[in-house]
Design an enzyme around this catalytic site. Structure first.
Site, PDB file in Angstrom:
ATOM      1  N   ILE A 204       0.652  -0.976   0.249  1.00 36.35           N
ATOM      2  CA  ILE A 204      -0.143  -0.311  -0.121  1.00 36.35           C
ATOM      3  C   ILE A 204       1.247   1.069  -0.010  1.00 36.35           C
ATOM      4  CG2 ILE A 204      -0.956   1.196   1.354  1.00 36.35           C
ATOM      5  CD1 ILE A 204      -2.868  -0.989   2.724  1.00 36.35           C
TER       6      ILE A 204
ATOM      7  N   TYR B  20      -1.343  -7.913  17.556  1.00 32.51           N
ATOM      8  CA  TYR B  20      -1.641  -6.338  15.511  1.00 32.51           C
ATOM      9  C   TYR B  20      -3.029  -5.709  16.307  1.00 32.51           C
ATOM     10  CZ  TYR B  20      -2.226  -5.464  11.089  1.00 32.51           C
ATOM     11  OH  TYR B  20      -2.438  -4.298  10.025  1.00 32.51           O
TER      12      TYR B  20
ATOM     13  N   LYS C 184      -2.425  -1.334  16.114  1.00 34.19           N
ATOM     14  CA  LYS C 184      -3.553  -0.730  15.494  1.00 34.19           C
ATOM     15  C   LYS C 184      -4.232   0.290  16.194  1.00 34.19           C
ATOM     16  CE  LYS C 184      -1.722  -0.807  10.909  1.00 34.19           C
ATOM     17  NZ  LYS C 184      -0.555   0.101  10.633  1.00 34.19           N
TER      18      LYS C 184
END
Length: 305
Positions: A25, A172, A176
């Site tokens: 990305i 994870y 975030k």
């Protein structure tokens, strides 16, 4: 919904630093910003992969203004060196905190002994951003990359390093969530000092490498990858389209500080970029302020606003 991701507002004269701009990305964010006229700086850990990404970028966007800086977010010494180089080269108009470590089965640590995902995804970007505040242009924008996984996460301030409770996807998601708490707190602090710099966030939905167009020599999908990924096209998109919400967050003139962009579609997995809502846990101001204080202590980098 009227914002066209293929007609990015002109970015001539602006410098965009994209962490992890040498792959996935991040690469496509860099490509789309370069096509709009920005000078893009690919900040990556691997010098070889970054050179490969620059070659792909210049092939895709002839005449692109692009450069590189070495950055390993899992090493605060590298973060300091990169921030010093970026500060010396002039104002940063767009800082896209994109790079990240994804879930892995075994717990690992950064150079300074932090859990790898929390230390890279959050603490590395926290330190980089604060170190670059003096180098940000007066109307700069900081974009932090979130994830749908934050919606199922909750921070345990007694175990931020996941020493007693390490589960890869859970850890994870926590990293975030920390990223989004930081993005919101950063915007509030900027507003409090009357700064025109905006802190916004974005997530890519479900972005699949196999649905991503080829960018040789960086990425050349084989027939098997295409076949395996084809059924996912109903609910997922390529990393080029996963970059759209990030690019909108970075360039939409109407974007407001504190906003969160993601795909408009079922489950926010794919679709055109639009304003979305974070989970309530990502809007917890008390948790955000507490995380900020802990992050300053852990990194040794402090807010000078």
């Amino acid at each position: 919904m009227t914002w066209d991701p293929r007609a990015v507002p002109p970015q001539d004269g602006r410098t965009a630093v994209i962490t992890g701009g040498n792959a996935g990305i991040g690469y496509h964010v860099a490509e789309q910003l370069a096509r709009a006229g920005a000078h893009v700086v690919l900040a990556g850990r691997s010098a070889e992969r970054t050179r490969t990404a620059l070659a792909a970028l210049r092939a895709a966007v002839p005449g692109a203004r692009a450069s590189e800086v070495r950055l390993d977010l899992a090493d605060l010494d590298s973060v300091h060196r990169a921030a010093g180089r970026l500060t010396a080269t002039g104002p940063v108009d767009l800082l896209v905190n994109n790079a990240g470590v994804t879930a892995s089965g075994k717990r690992a640590e950064t150079a300074q002994g932090f859990e790898l995902m929390f230390g890279t995804n959050h603490l590395g970007h926290f330190a980089l951003t604060l170190l670059l505040v003096p180098a940000l242009a007066t109307d700069a924008r900081v974009v932090s990359l979130g994830s749908l996984t934050h919606t199922r996460a909750h921070l345990d301030f007694d175990d931020l390093q996941s020493r007693s409770d390490y589960r890869s996807m859970t850890t994870y998601g926590r990293s975030k969530l920390a990223v989004l708490l930081f993005a919101g707190e950063l915007d509030r602090r900027l507003r409090a000092i009357g700064s025109a710099v905006r802190s916004v966030a974005a997530h890519p939905g479900w972005a699949v490498q196999g649905l991503t167009p080829a960018r040789p020599p960086l990425w050349e999908p084989g027939a098997l990858a295409r076949v395996r990924s084809a059924p996912l096209a109903l609910i997922a998109q390529g990393k080029d389209r996963g970059a759209w919400p990030v690019v909108r967050a970075a360039t939409d003139r109407e974007a407001l500080g504190g906003q969160y962009f993601g795909p408009f579609g079922p489950g926010s997995l794919k679709g055109p970029p639009s304003v979305r809502s974070t989970a309530e846990s990502a809007r917890d101001r008390e948790a955000a302020a507490r995380l900020w204080a802990v992050s300053e202590e852990l990194t040794g980098v402090r807010w000078e606003g």
